[in-house]
Design a protein around this motif. Structure first.
Motif, PDB file in Angstrom:
ATOM      1  N   TYR A 153      -9.511   2.855   2.456  1.00  0.00           N
ATOM      2  CA  TYR A 153      -8.877   1.541   2.525  1.00  0.00           C
ATOM      3  C   TYR A 153      -9.750   0.607   1.706  1.00  0.00           C
ATOM      4  O   TYR A 153     -10.867   0.295   2.083  1.00  0.00           O
ATOM      5  CB  TYR A 153      -8.754   1.064   3.973  1.00  0.00           C
ATOM      6  CG  TYR A 153      -7.876  -0.160   4.127  1.00  0.00           C
ATOM      7  CD1 TYR A 153      -6.537  -0.025   4.456  1.00  0.00           C
ATOM      8  CD2 TYR A 153      -8.388  -1.441   3.915  1.00  0.00           C
ATOM      9  CE1 TYR A 153      -5.716  -1.134   4.581  1.00  0.00           C
ATOM     10  CE2 TYR A 153      -7.575  -2.555   4.029  1.00  0.00           C
ATOM     11  CZ  TYR A 153      -6.236  -2.402   4.363  1.00  0.00           C
ATOM     12  OH  TYR A 153      -5.428  -3.506   4.469  1.00  0.00           O
ATOM     13  N   GLU A 154      -9.231   0.162   0.550  1.00  0.00           N
ATOM     14  CA  GLU A 154     -10.039  -0.583  -0.405  1.00  0.00           C
ATOM     15  C   GLU A 154      -9.978  -2.095  -0.167  1.00  0.00           C
ATOM     16  O   GLU A 154      -8.929  -2.635   0.199  1.00  0.00           O
ATOM     17  CB  GLU A 154      -9.591  -0.285  -1.832  1.00  0.00           C
ATOM     18  CG  GLU A 154      -9.846   1.143  -2.271  1.00  0.00           C
ATOM     19  CD  GLU A 154      -9.759   1.306  -3.779  1.00  0.00           C
ATOM     20  OE1 GLU A 154     -10.371   0.493  -4.502  1.00  0.00           O
ATOM     21  OE2 GLU A 154      -9.052   2.220  -4.235  1.00  0.00           O
ATOM     22  N   ARG A 155     -11.100  -2.734  -0.435  1.00  0.00           N
ATOM     23  CA  ARG A 155     -11.148  -4.190  -0.384  1.00  0.00           C
ATOM     24  C   ARG A 155     -10.084  -4.786  -1.304  1.00  0.00           C
ATOM     25  O   ARG A 155     -10.017  -4.452  -2.485  1.00  0.00           O
ATOM     26  CB  ARG A 155     -12.498  -4.713  -0.901  1.00  0.00           C
ATOM     27  CG  ARG A 155     -13.691  -4.513  -0.059  1.00  0.00           C
ATOM     28  CD  ARG A 155     -14.899  -5.194  -0.701  1.00  0.00           C
ATOM     29  NE  ARG A 155     -15.111  -4.781  -2.087  1.00  0.00           N
ATOM     30  CZ  ARG A 155     -16.020  -5.321  -2.896  1.00  0.00           C
ATOM     31  NH1 ARG A 155     -16.797  -6.297  -2.468  1.00  0.00           N
ATOM     32  NH2 ARG A 155     -16.161  -4.892  -4.126  1.00  0.00           N
ATOM     33  N   GLY A 156      -9.284  -5.683  -0.759  1.00  0.00           N
ATOM     34  CA  GLY A 156      -8.357  -6.436  -1.593  1.00  0.00           C
ATOM     35  C   GLY A 156      -7.195  -5.649  -2.150  1.00  0.00           C
ATOM     36  O   GLY A 156      -6.396  -6.193  -2.915  1.00  0.00           O
ATOM     37  N   ALA A 157      -7.064  -4.361  -1.788  1.00  0.00           N
ATOM     38  CA  ALA A 157      -5.980  -3.550  -2.336  1.00  0.00           C
ATOM     39  C   ALA A 157      -5.277  -2.716  -1.281  1.00  0.00           C
ATOM     40  O   ALA A 157      -4.172  -2.237  -1.503  1.00  0.00           O
ATOM     41  CB  ALA A 157      -6.513  -2.623  -3.440  1.00  0.00           C
ATOM     42  N   GLY A 158      -5.899  -2.522  -0.099  1.00  0.00           N
ATOM     43  CA  GLY A 158      -5.329  -1.655   0.914  1.00  0.00           C
ATOM     44  C   GLY A 158      -5.590  -0.199   0.583  1.00  0.00           C
ATOM     45  O   GLY A 158      -6.404   0.122  -0.287  1.00  0.00           O
ATOM     46  N   SER A 190      -5.613  -6.188  -6.574  1.00  0.00           N
ATOM     47  CA  SER A 190      -4.231  -6.661  -6.513  1.00  0.00           C
ATOM     48  C   SER A 190      -4.099  -7.998  -5.797  1.00  0.00           C
ATOM     49  O   SER A 190      -3.075  -8.677  -5.935  1.00  0.00           O
ATOM     50  CB  SER A 190      -3.336  -5.614  -5.835  1.00  0.00           C
ATOM     51  OG  SER A 190      -3.819  -5.313  -4.536  1.00  0.00           O
ATOM     52  N   ASP A 191      -5.138  -8.407  -5.042  1.00  0.00           N
ATOM     53  CA  ASP A 191      -5.102  -9.737  -4.425  1.00  0.00           C
ATOM     54  C   ASP A 191      -5.634 -10.815  -5.368  1.00  0.00           C
ATOM     55  O   ASP A 191      -5.752 -11.976  -4.987  1.00  0.00           O
ATOM     56  CB  ASP A 191      -5.893  -9.743  -3.113  1.00  0.00           C
ATOM     57  CG  ASP A 191      -7.396  -9.550  -3.304  1.00  0.00           C
ATOM     58  OD1 ASP A 191      -7.840  -9.319  -4.460  1.00  0.00           O
ATOM     59  OD2 ASP A 191      -8.135  -9.635  -2.304  1.00  0.00           O
ATOM     60  N   GLY A 192      -5.960 -10.431  -6.606  1.00  0.00           N
ATOM     61  CA  GLY A 192      -6.406 -11.391  -7.611  1.00  0.00           C
ATOM     62  C   GLY A 192      -7.898 -11.604  -7.660  1.00  0.00           C
ATOM     63  O   GLY A 192      -8.394 -12.278  -8.563  1.00  0.00           O
ATOM     64  N   GLY A 193      -8.630 -11.054  -6.706  1.00  0.00           N
ATOM     65  CA  GLY A 193     -10.076 -11.241  -6.660  1.00  0.00           C
ATOM     66  C   GLY A 193     -10.802 -10.276  -7.582  1.00  0.00           C
ATOM     67  O   GLY A 193     -10.422  -9.112  -7.718  1.00  0.00           O
ATOM     68  N   ASP A 205      -2.876  -1.087  -8.408  1.00  0.00           N
ATOM     69  CA  ASP A 205      -3.942  -1.293  -7.435  1.00  0.00           C
ATOM     70  C   ASP A 205      -4.969  -2.285  -7.975  1.00  0.00           C
ATOM     71  O   ASP A 205      -5.472  -3.129  -7.242  1.00  0.00           O
ATOM     72  CB  ASP A 205      -4.644   0.030  -7.113  1.00  0.00           C
ATOM     73  CG  ASP A 205      -3.753   1.015  -6.386  1.00  0.00           C
ATOM     74  OD1 ASP A 205      -2.947   0.570  -5.534  1.00  0.00           O
ATOM     75  OD2 ASP A 205      -3.852   2.224  -6.664  1.00  0.00           O
ATOM     76  N   GLN A 206      -5.304  -2.133  -9.267  1.00  0.00           N
ATOM     77  CA  GLN A 206      -6.260  -3.019  -9.913  1.00  0.00           C
ATOM     78  C   GLN A 206      -5.834  -3.319 -11.343  1.00  0.00           C
ATOM     79  O   GLN A 206      -5.045  -2.567 -11.938  1.00  0.00           O
ATOM     80  CB  GLN A 206      -7.672  -2.407  -9.950  1.00  0.00           C
ATOM     81  CG  GLN A 206      -8.456  -2.484  -8.660  1.00  0.00           C
ATOM     82  CD  GLN A 206      -8.318  -1.235  -7.809  1.00  0.00           C
ATOM     83  OE1 GLN A 206      -7.885  -0.194  -8.288  1.00  0.00           O
ATOM     84  NE2 GLN A 206      -8.670  -1.335  -6.536  1.00  0.00           N
ATOM     85  N   ILE A 207      -6.374  -4.409 -11.877  1.00  0.00           N
ATOM     86  CA  ILE A 207      -6.186  -4.786 -13.273  1.00  0.00           C
ATOM     87  C   ILE A 207      -7.536  -4.643 -13.963  1.00  0.00           C
ATOM     88  O   ILE A 207      -8.548  -5.151 -13.473  1.00  0.00           O
ATOM     89  CB  ILE A 207      -5.658  -6.228 -13.400  1.00  0.00           C
ATOM     90  CG1 ILE A 207      -4.285  -6.346 -12.716  1.00  0.00           C
ATOM     91  CG2 ILE A 207      -5.560  -6.651 -14.862  1.00  0.00           C
ATOM     92  CD1 ILE A 207      -3.818  -7.766 -12.533  1.00  0.00           C
ATOM     93  N   LEU A 208      -7.542  -3.945 -15.096  1.00  0.00           N
ATOM     94  CA  LEU A 208      -8.776  -3.697 -15.841  1.00  0.00           C
ATOM     95  C   LEU A 208      -8.741  -4.500 -17.140  1.00  0.00           C
ATOM     96  O   LEU A 208      -7.763  -4.450 -17.878  1.00  0.00           O
ATOM     97  CB  LEU A 208      -8.923  -2.213 -16.161  1.00  0.00           C
ATOM     98  CG  LEU A 208      -8.696  -1.230 -15.005  1.00  0.00           C
ATOM     99  CD1 LEU A 208      -8.893   0.200 -15.492  1.00  0.00           C
ATOM    100  CD2 LEU A 208      -9.631  -1.544 -13.842  1.00  0.00           C
ATOM    101  N   LEU A 209      -9.804  -5.214 -17.409  1.00  0.00           N
ATOM    102  CA  LEU A 209      -9.877  -6.095 -18.567  1.00  0.00           C
ATOM    103  C   LEU A 209     -10.982  -5.605 -19.501  1.00  0.00           C
ATOM    104  O   LEU A 209     -12.152  -5.516 -19.113  1.00  0.00           O
ATOM    105  CB  LEU A 209     -10.146  -7.532 -18.108  1.00  0.00           C
ATOM    106  CG  LEU A 209     -10.197  -8.629 -19.160  1.00  0.00           C
ATOM    107  CD1 LEU A 209      -8.931  -8.641 -20.003  1.00  0.00           C
ATOM    108  CD2 LEU A 209     -10.403  -9.986 -18.491  1.00  0.00           C
TER     109      LEU A 209
END
Length: 299
Positions: A228-233, A75-78, A53-57
């Motif tokens: 429903y999350e922004r940029g992830a669905g 997940s949309d890269g934003g 769903d997300q990438i954590l850095l």
């Protein structure tokens, strides 16, 4: 990283918090500065990448009152400001990887510093900071929207589509470091999350888009939630969405703290002391953080 650059090995850890899943990357010991939005998308793709769903850095802190810096990519890269379930996975990651022995840990995110504490039973407690209601800080533009007051909460009518005769959803609007529009539904399973969520996410009243929350009240101390999350669905759980829902429910006179939030991926506990002497109190979230596997990929 341009198309002529050599392939880069990338070490990662796959984690989840109540089913909200993440790729967690150590940006302290490996250089991730040149990864493009398209490459973040490929890493998060469930068919052609690792899937998340997300990438954590994880990065070095840039301010003296924090131990680490924490960045989030959908997940949309934003890149986005906040992720509650991710913050719990963050603290589990830095402790398990030996990057810190502190407990609690202070973590720098986009606009603030979070305090994260690991419990012996594996649960992680996060001080999510105070909710924000000021429209310019959410951000939210209510011009042209009908409104009504319910106890201490002002609700706004959002049209669910551009189709003639479409009904409005009455939402409470709050920021937990990222914007949320929360509505109450009678049955969470039949709520039109996938149908209406994308329209609410991109409603022009929210210049940075919004997370659309659907809350079913079970009792004064228990709710069911889909977001429903922004940029992830739609995700299996949303930590900031759980915080926003509980805050909205308490302000509407429907809930009492603490509240068990049942998501499709697991249960979170949210505590909020309300507004005291005109000051919003911090929201405390407690829930699981689980490591699924570690690996290495090439980009």
């Amino acid at each position: 990283m341009n198309s002529n650059s050599p392939a880069q090995k990338l070490r990662f850890t796959k984690m989840h918090g109540a089913g909200n899943d993440f790729i967690v990357l150590n940006g302290i010991d490996q250089d991730l500065s040149n990864i493009t939005r398209e490459q973040w998308q490929k890493l998060a793709h469930r068919q052609f990448g690792i899937g998340a769903d997300q990438i954590l850095l994880v990065e070095k802190a840039t301010r003296p009152d924090a131990d680490f810096r924490y960045r989030i990519f959908n997940s949309d890269g934003g890149e986005v400001e906040q992720c509650g379930n991710g913050s719990r996975c963050f603290v589990r990651f830095v402790l398990d990887q030996g990057l810190s022995s502190k407990n609690p840990i202070r973590v720098e995110v986009a606009h603030t510093v979070l305090t994260l504490k690991s419990h012996p039973d594996g649960q992680v407690e996060v001080d999510m900071g105070a909710p924000v209601f000021e429209h310019s800080h959410i951000p939210f533009n209510s011009n042209g929207l009908a409104s009504k007051q319910e106890f201490h909460e002002i609700l706004y009518a959002l049209p669910t589509s551009n189709h003639p005769g479409a009904h409005d959803d009455w939402v409470g609007v709050v920021s937990m470091g990222n914007p949320h529009a929360v509505q109450v539904v009678g049955d969470i399973d039949s709520a039109p999350v996938k149908e209406e969520g994308p329209f609410i996410e991109k409603h022009p009243a929210f210049p940075r888009r919004v997370n659309a929350g659907y809350m079913q009240v079970i009792s004064r101390n228990q709710i069911k939630l889909r977001v429903y999350e922004r940029g992830a669905g739609e995700t299996l759980a949303c930590g900031t969405g759980a915080c926003a829902a509980v805050v909205s429910g308490i302000r509407r006179g429907m809930l009492d703290s603490p509240v068990k939030v049942q998501t499709r991926g697991g249960t979170l506990e949210i505590s909020w002391g309300g507004i005291v002497n005109g000051v919003a109190q911090p929201v405390i979230m407690t829930g699981p953080a689980v490591t699924v596997f570690e690996g290495e990929t090439e980009i």
